[in-house]
Design an enzyme around this catalytic site. Structure first.
Site, PDB file in Angstrom:
ATOM      1  N   PHE A 166      21.713  10.236 -11.883  1.00 38.90           N
ATOM      2  CA  PHE A 166      20.643  10.009 -11.715  1.00 38.90           C
ATOM      3  C   PHE A 166      20.698   9.475  -9.535  1.00 38.90           C
ATOM      4  CE2 PHE A 166      18.753   5.273  -9.308  1.00 38.90           C
ATOM      5  CZ  PHE A 166      17.483   5.868 -10.155  1.00 38.90           C
ATOM      6  N   LYS A 181      23.561  -0.250 -10.535  1.00 35.61           N
ATOM      7  CA  LYS A 181      22.874  -1.340 -11.660  1.00 35.61           C
ATOM      8  C   LYS A 181      24.053  -1.889 -12.188  1.00 35.61           C
ATOM      9  CE  LYS A 181      18.587   1.267 -12.736  1.00 35.61           C
ATOM     10  NZ  LYS A 181      17.840   1.620 -13.611  1.00 35.61           N
ATOM     11  N   GLY A 235      14.067   0.669 -11.429  1.00 35.73           N
ATOM     12  CA  GLY A 235      13.574   1.419 -12.398  1.00 35.73           C
ATOM     13  C   GLY A 235      13.806   1.352 -13.964  1.00 35.73           C
ATOM     14  N   LYS A 262      19.894  -5.217 -18.070  1.00 39.84           N
ATOM     15  CA  LYS A 262      19.607  -4.781 -19.192  1.00 39.84           C
ATOM     16  C   LYS A 262      20.339  -4.051 -19.924  1.00 39.84           C
ATOM     17  CE  LYS A 262      19.142  -0.574 -16.698  1.00 39.84           C
ATOM     18  NZ  LYS A 262      19.689   0.643 -16.657  1.00 39.84           N
ATOM     19  N   ARG A 288      22.891   5.433 -20.804  1.00 40.24           N
ATOM     20  CA  ARG A 288      25.085   5.883 -21.202  1.00 40.24           C
ATOM     21  C   ARG A 288      25.319   3.693 -21.945  1.00 40.24           C
ATOM     22  NH1 ARG A 288      24.391   7.772 -15.455  1.00 40.24           N
ATOM     23  NH2 ARG A 288      24.565   5.114 -14.590  1.00 40.24           N
ATOM     24  N   ASN A 289      24.367   3.107 -21.571  1.00 41.52           N
ATOM     25  CA  ASN A 289      24.843   2.338 -22.798  1.00 41.52           C
ATOM     26  C   ASN A 289      24.702   1.318 -24.284  1.00 41.52           C
ATOM     27  OD1 ASN A 289      25.680   0.599 -20.155  1.00 41.52           O
ATOM     28  ND2 ASN A 289      24.069   1.270 -19.521  1.00 41.52           N
TER      29      ASN A 289
END
Length: 357
Positions: free
Chosen positions: A31, A124, A152, A207, A271-272
């Site tokens: 990212f 995040k 986002g 999230k 990834r999660n």
């Protein structure tokens, strides 16, 4: 018929070097690299800081981040550096894309070189033990700087591929919001503004929990009804928790809330989601993490948020079930059971409180 690409519709950016913003991205993950590339493409004087000098040199020579984004060519004007002082001195905006466990340490290292730069978190997650969000850490370590958070539904590979995407810059400073929009906004990447820093940040962190749950569910081939229930009950959990933290629950109706939740929970690129899928396939957390080779913030967030939710008495059954599955050996189907228990509750409790059901 030739393959259509959105990038074919976009005119090249006219660069004025005299007025170009000076942007540095700290962190060479997927990212961080995508945001640095966007800024460079928009004509900003852009650097990306990477710890490893050899990797930085390789990126400067090949214009490819072989570890994280091997299939994409970076802008030739993007410069990679491994010296922190060089990276942050005399810059306008510092975008910090460092995993939450290293975030504070990097801010401590750059503190001697910070003068008037704005510092914006791209991370995040929450800090282990302290339950500090990244904006909290910025305020603690760099108390005088203007700051913000960017969050986002931003899957790096889609952004690099030129697929239309959007994000939110949240800051108390209108100037910070405008500067980040100016640096990153383009025909294919829209940057919206918000002043609810904590709400935007909470959406981005929370999230990740439910992306792990959705990945586990995908391994069990759950149906569309179940996926929809996970998404909406996840949003309910997120909103309940956010209100206790002083955030505006309406923020979760935007890109940084339901938008990010939807993208992360439905994408095998997340990834999660990937680590959840591996766990649902019978792998241990150690095996899943080793296979992924990148940080999945959701695992740490599950631990931190579960503890905080218990402290604040926030009802978060999915988060609690995930903790039991990952750390206490409970069967993954406990997550499904967590959706179905506790009988009569209202759907949207900010519209109809539970005591009126």
């Amino acid at each position: 018929m030739a393959e259509f690409k959105f990038t074919d519709l976009v005119e090249p950016v006219a660069v004025d070097k005299k007025t170009a913003l000076r942007i540095t991205v700290l962190g060479g993950g997927s990212f961080g690299t995508a945001m640095a590339n966007l800024a460079a493409r928009n004509g900003c004087d852009t650097m990306i800081w990477i710890r490893d000098a050899e990797t930085a040199e390789e990126i400067n020579k090949t214009h490819i981040n072989k570890r994280y984004l091997p299939d994409f060519t970076l802008e030739s004007s993007l410069r990679a550096v491994s010296d922190l002082e060089q990276a942050v001195c005399d810059r306008d905006i510092i975008l910090v894309a460092i995993p939450s466990h290293s975030f504070r340490d990097v801010l401590k290292q750059i503190a001697p070189y910070i003068t008037a730069q704005a510092v914006v978190s791209l991370t995040k997650g929450v800090e282990a033990k302290t339950f500090s969000f990244m904006s909290d850490i910025i305020r603690e370590e760099l108390p005088e700087v203007p700051y913000g958070v960017l969050s986002g539904p931003n899957l790096a590979k889609e952004i690099m591929a030129g697929m239309p995407s959007g994000t939110v810059i949240a800051s108390d400073s209108e100037l910070v919001r405008y500067a980040v929009q100016h640096a990153l906004h383009s025909a294919l990447f829209r940057v919206f503004g918000s002043d609810d820093v904590h709400g935007v940040e909470l959406g981005g962190a929370l999230k990740n929990i439910y992306a792990v749950a959705m990945g586990i569910g995908a391994a069990y081939k759950i149906g569309e009804n179940t996926k929809s229930m996970i998404l909406t009950r996840a949003l309910a959990e997120m909103s309940r928790f956010a209100v206790k933290q002083g955030a505006n629950p309406l923020t979760f109706l935007g890109l940084s809330g339901v938008g990010d939740l939807f993208a992360t929970c439905n994408s095998p690129l997340s990834r999660n989601y990937q680590i959840g899928y591996a766990l649902g396939s019978g792998k241990t957390l150690e095996q899943a993490s080793k296979e992924l080779g990148q940080t999945a913030e959701g695992i740490n967030t599950i631990v931190q948020v579960r503890g905080k939710a218990q402290e604040l008495d926030v009802y978060m059954p999915i988060t609690n079930a995930l903790y039991e599955v990952i750390f206490e050996g409970a069967p993954p189907l406990n997550i499904a059971l967590s959706l179905m228990k506790n009988g009569h509750r209202s759907d949207v409790e900010f519209v109809l409180p539970h005591h009126e059901v």
